[in-house]
Design an enzyme around this catalytic site. Structure first.
Site, PDB file in Angstrom:
ATOM      1  CG  HIS A 284      10.880  -4.445 -43.750  1.00 58.71           C
ATOM      2  ND1 HIS A 284      11.149  -5.010 -42.523  1.00 58.71           N
ATOM      3  CD2 HIS A 284       9.646  -3.909 -43.655  1.00 58.71           C
ATOM      4  CE1 HIS A 284      10.118  -4.830 -41.726  1.00 58.71           C
ATOM      5  NE2 HIS A 284       9.192  -4.146 -42.391  1.00 58.71           N
TER       6      HIS A 284
ATOM      7  CE  LYS B 150       2.041  25.163 -61.102  1.00 61.05           C
ATOM      8  NZ  LYS B 150       0.710  25.744 -61.360  1.00 61.05           N
TER       9      LYS B 150
END
Length: 139
Positions: free
Chosen positions: A54, A124
């Protein structure tokens, strides 16, 4: 494989699902701005992918009357989205990437990155090879 209770709705857009994908129960896939799932993508239960958002730039107009962005979402080959993950508009999840359970992804995820949190951040990178013990500690 598409599990029980999966909700797929294009909302005038397009949804492309690659080969050998697994979409677990109660996942929600919208297609507003376009959704592309590569091959071998895993989507865990209750995951939501929303390729729209939106607009809310103006305070004098209700949000629902301001329209939407519809940039689309792309999930690369071999990616894995954990349970209850949310992927928002204008995001690419790279090949082999992992999105941890409960993460909210609002920016691109590079190939083989592992992301988690709200909003999702890099935890990671996936190494070339992991032991079973290392895999169990990732998520």
């Amino acid at each position: 494989m598409i599990g029980d209770g999966v909700y797929i709705q294009t909302y005038g857009g397009r949804i492309e699902i690659g080969e050998r994908c697994g979409i677990s129960p109660y996942a929600v896939l919208y297609g507003h701005g376009g959704l592309h799932l590569g091959n071998d993508v895993l989507i865990a239960a209750h995951t939501v992918i929303v390729p729209s958002a939106h607009r809310f730039d103006r305070r004098d107009i209700p949000i629902r009357a301001q329209g939407e962005t519809q940039q689309g979402v792309s999930i690369g080959d071999g990616a894995w989205l954990g349970a209850h993950a949310v992927v928002l508009d204008d995001v690419t999840v790279g090949e082999g990437a992992i999105v941890a359970a409960g993460a909210v992804v609002n920016r691109d995820v590079a190939p083989y990155e592992i992301v988690g949190g709200v909003p999702a951040r890099v935890i990671k990178r996936r190494p070339e090879a992991m032991t079973d013990r290392e895999q169990s500690r990732v998520l």
